[in-house]
Design an enzyme around this catalytic site. Structure first.
Site, mmCIF file in Angstrom:
data_model
loop_
_atom_site.group_PDB
_atom_site.id
_atom_site.type_symbol
_atom_site.label_atom_id
_atom_site.label_comp_id
_atom_site.label_asym_id
_atom_site.label_seq_id
_atom_site.Cartn_x
_atom_site.Cartn_y
_atom_site.Cartn_z
ATOM 1 N N ARG A 35 0.811 -1.215 0.000
ATOM 2 C CA ARG A 35 0.000 0.000 0.000
ATOM 3 C C ARG A 35 0.850 1.273 0.000
ATOM 4 N NH1 ARG A 35 -5.356 -1.474 3.592
ATOM 5 N NH2 ARG A 35 -6.428 -2.325 1.800
ATOM 6 N N LYS A 198 -19.108 -17.813 0.232
ATOM 7 C CA LYS A 198 -20.562 -17.615 0.334
ATOM 8 C C LYS A 198 -21.203 -16.936 -0.860
ATOM 9 C CE LYS A 198 -20.971 -17.461 5.297
ATOM 10 N NZ LYS A 198 -21.221 -16.618 6.469
ATOM 11 N N GLY A 354 -10.087 -9.176 -1.456
ATOM 12 C CA GLY A 354 -9.727 -10.138 -0.415
ATOM 13 C C GLY A 354 -8.826 -11.294 -0.768
ATOM 14 N N GLY A 377 -12.693 -3.984 0.115
ATOM 15 C CA GLY A 377 -14.080 -3.534 0.237
ATOM 16 C C GLY A 377 -14.461 -2.544 -0.846
HETATM 17 P P1 AMP Z 1 -14.603 -15.155 0.537
HETATM 18 O O1 AMP Z 1 -14.041 -14.396 1.695
HETATM 19 O O2 AMP Z 1 -16.073 -15.330 0.566
HETATM 20 O O3 AMP Z 1 -14.082 -14.649 -0.801
HETATM 21 O O4 AMP Z 1 -14.062 -16.644 0.689
HETATM 22 C C1 AMP Z 1 -12.714 -16.976 0.641
HETATM 23 C C2 AMP Z 1 -12.521 -18.299 1.311
HETATM 24 O O5 AMP Z 1 -13.294 -19.266 0.646
HETATM 25 C C3 AMP Z 1 -11.108 -18.810 1.292
HETATM 26 O O6 AMP Z 1 -10.598 -18.723 2.578
HETATM 27 C C4 AMP Z 1 -11.252 -20.254 0.832
HETATM 28 O O7 AMP Z 1 -10.553 -21.155 1.647
HETATM 29 C C5 AMP Z 1 -12.721 -20.497 0.958
HETATM 30 N N1 AMP Z 1 -13.187 -21.562 0.070
HETATM 31 C C6 AMP Z 1 -12.962 -21.724 -1.243
HETATM 32 N N2 AMP Z 1 -13.491 -22.867 -1.683
HETATM 33 C C7 AMP Z 1 -14.085 -23.462 -0.632
HETATM 34 C C8 AMP Z 1 -14.796 -24.694 -0.448
HETATM 35 N N3 AMP Z 1 -15.002 -25.514 -1.453
HETATM 36 N N4 AMP Z 1 -15.236 -24.983 0.781
HETATM 37 C C9 AMP Z 1 -15.022 -24.136 1.804
HETATM 38 N N5 AMP Z 1 -14.370 -22.973 1.698
HETATM 39 C C10 AMP Z 1 -13.900 -22.647 0.501
#
Ligand code: AMP
Length: 396
Positions: A35, A198, A354, A377
């Site tokens: 940064r 999610k 992220g 964000g």
């Molecule tokens: P997000 O913060 O929603 O972008 O999610 C990122 C996280 O999703 C990472 O830490 C990954 O380990 C997790 N992730 C990716 N694929 C999977 C999966 N099949 N099952 C559980 N977690 C996952």
């Protein structure tokens, strides 16, 4: 877009909002200076013009109270090292000392003000506090993309005191151009790849992007909500049971808007959420009870590869497997390889938000994609179609 390239800073004091909210170790030493590196071109341009720079930033969440662990003094050596210059430091961002040090600043000099968030007025967007900051400089520059989605005193409110002398810094300009390239002026076919855990956190992004894109690849944990909604057996994989109807609605909307959706067709499954768990590769619709999908299988990687190789513009947000564990990182690595290859052949690729940014850094893809966003964000809110307060304040 009004950027600092439209202005000559000779003999001007530029009040520059930066985002030096850098990660630190337990001894408060900076562990990643990306940064700071990112705003170097802005600072150099102002100094080369013959101007001086007053840097404002926050660090951590001191919540309106002075706290030594959040002092910018701790990161001052790293800032000087990266900029290759001496940086003066004022132990408060407003008040008599700040006024005096700002007034005494000479062309070619840099002054760093203490953490803005030592004052609760910063996050409250207080106009009196913003005016005090504004009085320190002649020109306002916003180069803090990472906080552009916040309507704080130094990121947005302050701009009203510089009706004709407010500019985007070069980092801000690059970030906004990269988003624009994907959502507004991207060369087709445009492919968005969304992964992560999610669906719920990505719905607005998907809905906002559908009119702009040709292909949508959905991977990672969020894919299982779609697979289950489509009647698949997903065993113990991550799922948001209450988002299944929504998943089907998204697929329907995509169809109406002629967006081709690609879901994984197979999965690397494990009998535990653990790097040492037993592993199998199965069809994504046939995951047995007691097993969970933790990475994209070989056929999915190939499917995604073919889509990516046929794309001219690529946006990637979110890993498609649990890459933090070595036995489940191959899918995301393959995806990174595909994007790198397409980029080499002339596609524009933007990685934002992220965990995918953490992935590209950790696995060495930073120089193999066109642009890696510095703002988590802020990038996500831009993709959701929101006008960021920090951007609006300069444009108005
Ligand atoms: P997000 O913060 O929603 O972008 O999610 C990122 C996280 O999703 C990472 O830490 C990954 O380990 C997790 N992730 C990716 N694929 C999977 C999966 N099949 N099952 C559980 N977690 C996952």
């Amino acid at each position: 877009m009004k950027t600092i390239n439209d202005f000559n800073f000779k003999d001007k004091k530029a009040l520059v909002r930066v985002d030096f909210n850098v990660p630190q170790d337990e001894n408060l030493k900076v562990t990643d200076n990306t940064r700071i590196q990112a705003v170097k071109p802005t600072i150099e341009k102002i100094l080369n013009d013959g101007g001086s720079v007053i840097l404002m930033t926050h660090l951590g969440r001191p919540k309106g109270k002075v706290a030594d662990e959040f002092s910018l003094k701790k990161i001052l050596p790293e800032i000087e090292e990266v900029l290759g210059k001496t940086v003066k430091f004022c132990n408060d961002c407003v008040g008599e000392d700040a006024k005096k040090m700002a007034a005494d600043l000479q062309p070619g000099e840099i002054l760093l003000l203490e953490n803005l968030r030592f004052h609760s007025e910063e996050e409250n967007g207080d106009t009196v506090f913003a005016k005090k900051l504004a009085d320190l400089g002649d020109v306002y520059v916003n180069d803090a993309f990472g906080t552009a989605h916040r309507e704080h005193a130094s990121t947005a409110v302050i701009a009203q005191y510089f009706p004709s002398t407010k500019y985007f810094g070069l980092l801000m300009a690059k970030e906004l151009e990269a988003i624009d390239k994907v959502l507004m002026s991207g060369e087709k076919p445009i492919t968005a790849i969304l992964g992560g855990s999610k669906v719920s956190s990505k719905i607005t992004i998907i809905e906002n992007m559908l009119p702009a894109i040709d292909n949508l690849i959905i991977g990672g944990g969020m894919a299982f909500t779609f697979i289950r909604a489509l009647g698949g057996e997903i065993g113990n994989s991550l799922v948001e049971v209450d988002k299944q109807t929504l998943a089907l609605e998204i697929l329907e909307k995509a169809k109406e808007q002629n967006v081709a959706v690609y879901l994984p067709v197979d999965s690397i499954i494990a009998d535990d959420f653990n790097n040492d768990a037993e592993i199998k590769e199965v069809d994504i619709y046939e995951i047995p009870q007691g097993w969970m999908g933790l990475d994209a299988g070989v056929r999915s990687r190939k499917l995604f590869h073919d889509v990516i190789m046929n794309s001219r513009t690529i946006l990637w947000n979110g890993p498609i497997g649990v890459f933090e564990m070595s036995h489940f990182s191959a899918g995301t690595v393959a995806l990174g390889d595909s994007i790198a290859k397409a980029t080499k052949l002339g596609a524009f690729s933007l990685v934002g938000g992220g965990d995918s940014v953490a992935f590209v850094k950790q696995f060495g893809y930073e120089d193999k994609v066109s642009y890696v966003s510095t703002g988590g964000g802020a990038m996500l809110e831009s993709l959701e179609g929101k006008e960021l307060p920090g951007v609006k304040a300069i444009n108005n």
